[in-house]
Motif scaffolding. Sequence first.
Motif, PDB file in Angstrom:
ATOM      1  N   THR A  20     103.827  -0.006  63.980  1.00  0.00           N
ATOM      2  CA  THR A  20     103.273  -0.638  64.923  1.00  0.00           C
ATOM      3  C   THR A  20     102.316  -0.923  65.245  1.00  0.00           C
ATOM      4  O   THR A  20     101.755  -0.428  65.291  1.00  0.00           O
ATOM      5  N   LEU A  39     102.458  -3.473  60.875  1.00  0.00           N
ATOM      6  CA  LEU A  39     104.309  -4.180  61.426  1.00  0.00           C
ATOM      7  C   LEU A  39     104.123  -4.020  62.863  1.00  0.00           C
ATOM      8  O   LEU A  39     103.524  -4.241  63.581  1.00  0.00           O
ATOM      9  N   SER A  43     109.421  -5.319  68.369  1.00  0.00           N
ATOM     10  CA  SER A  43     109.865  -4.206  69.015  1.00  0.00           C
ATOM     11  C   SER A  43     108.824  -3.809  70.455  1.00  0.00           C
ATOM     12  O   SER A  43     108.845  -3.694  71.451  1.00  0.00           O
ATOM     13  N   LYS A 110     108.464 -10.136  57.872  1.00  0.00           N
ATOM     14  CA  LYS A 110     110.374  -8.973  57.431  1.00  0.00           C
ATOM     15  C   LYS A 110     111.113 -10.019  58.376  1.00  0.00           C
ATOM     16  O   LYS A 110     111.038 -10.286  59.556  1.00  0.00           O
ATOM     17  N   VAL A 177     113.014  -2.204  54.941  1.00  0.00           N
ATOM     18  CA  VAL A 177     112.834  -1.003  55.811  1.00  0.00           C
ATOM     19  C   VAL A 177     114.185  -0.892  56.327  1.00  0.00           C
ATOM     20  O   VAL A 177     115.225  -1.695  56.040  1.00  0.00           O
ATOM     21  N   VAL A 210     107.744   4.725  58.617  1.00  0.00           N
ATOM     22  CA  VAL A 210     107.383   3.496  60.378  1.00  0.00           C
ATOM     23  C   VAL A 210     107.728   4.204  61.312  1.00  0.00           C
ATOM     24  O   VAL A 210     109.482   4.849  61.102  1.00  0.00           O
TER      25      VAL A 210
HETATM   26  O1  KIV Z   1     110.057  -4.069  65.234  1.00  0.00           O
HETATM   27  C1  KIV Z   1     110.044  -2.887  65.050  1.00  0.00           C
HETATM   28  O2  KIV Z   1     108.665  -2.553  65.462  1.00  0.00           O
HETATM   29  C2  KIV Z   1     110.767  -2.408  63.441  1.00  0.00           C
HETATM   30  C3  KIV Z   1     110.315  -1.679  63.167  1.00  0.00           C
HETATM   31  C4  KIV Z   1     111.065   0.005  64.227  1.00  0.00           C
HETATM   32  C5  KIV Z   1     110.980  -1.320  62.058  1.00  0.00           C
HETATM   33  O3  KIV Z   1     111.442  -3.716  62.811  1.00  0.00           O
END
Ligand code: KIV
Length: 262
Positions: A20, A39, A43, A110, A177, A210
């Motif tokens: 991330t 990503l 989170s 995603k 994922v 990830v």
């Molecule tokens: O939001 C995020 O960081 C995620 C990952 C943990 C896959 O979706």
Amino acid sequence: MTIPDLQKRKAEGRKIVMVTAYDALFTRIVEEAGLDVLLVGDSLGVVVQGKKDTLSVTMEDMLYHTKLVAGAAQHSLVIADMPFLSYQVSVEEAVRNAGRLLQAGAAAVKLEGGAAVVDRVEAMTRFGIPVMGHLGMTPQSVHKYGGYKVQGKGVEQAEQLLADARALEAAGAFALVLEAMPAKLAAKITQTLSIPTIGIGAGPDCDGQVLVLYDLLGLFDQFIPKFVKPYAHLKADALQALRRYREEVEQGKFPTDSESYH
Ligand code: KIV
């Protein structure tokens, strides 16, 4: 890194490395280390905003952080998470919000869920918006699970997750994922699908892995799931540096002559 490059990796048996990122500074560091996919995860609600879950993250938050990451990224594939309520209400809202994330610089989005989001994935794919699915322990459903718990342990749940994975692939998802599920189930899903799987707490047999950046750097220590491996201890280093700085200022040792203008 493009989406076709990512898909080629599975055929070549070369692992995909994803992490991330939420800002320009860390994006540059991650790219210098040669990782494949960034990503912009929701989170950020927990590790950047200090909330207890991801549910309060808004489209505005995601657009802001996506612009920072995509603005700094030069080689890696940037994927933006669709936050809670940005895709659940209707297919139309889902397509519009996904398009806004692409306008902010992401190459793909995603979203979490199986059968319930298949029509969203189909519509986005039809309009040229690449979608990554997310199955297993999907954090936006934390209240349904009663906490961050491993999913797919029983036969029925495992079969449902395998069916969801197949449905997402058929709807056009370019990758999935797989989060917090038994390693054997993730391996089965990975063998069954022709699109890559990226695991987090899903064992070693996924096509890639990830982690949340602040977890792997040892910066975030309020909640450390079993699947996190801290590759550094930056919180400890930061504490040591800040304590030394405090002491040196208090004792008149900083700045010295060499840190002063003459
Ligand atoms: O939001 C995020 O960081 C995620 C990952 C943990 C896959 O979706």
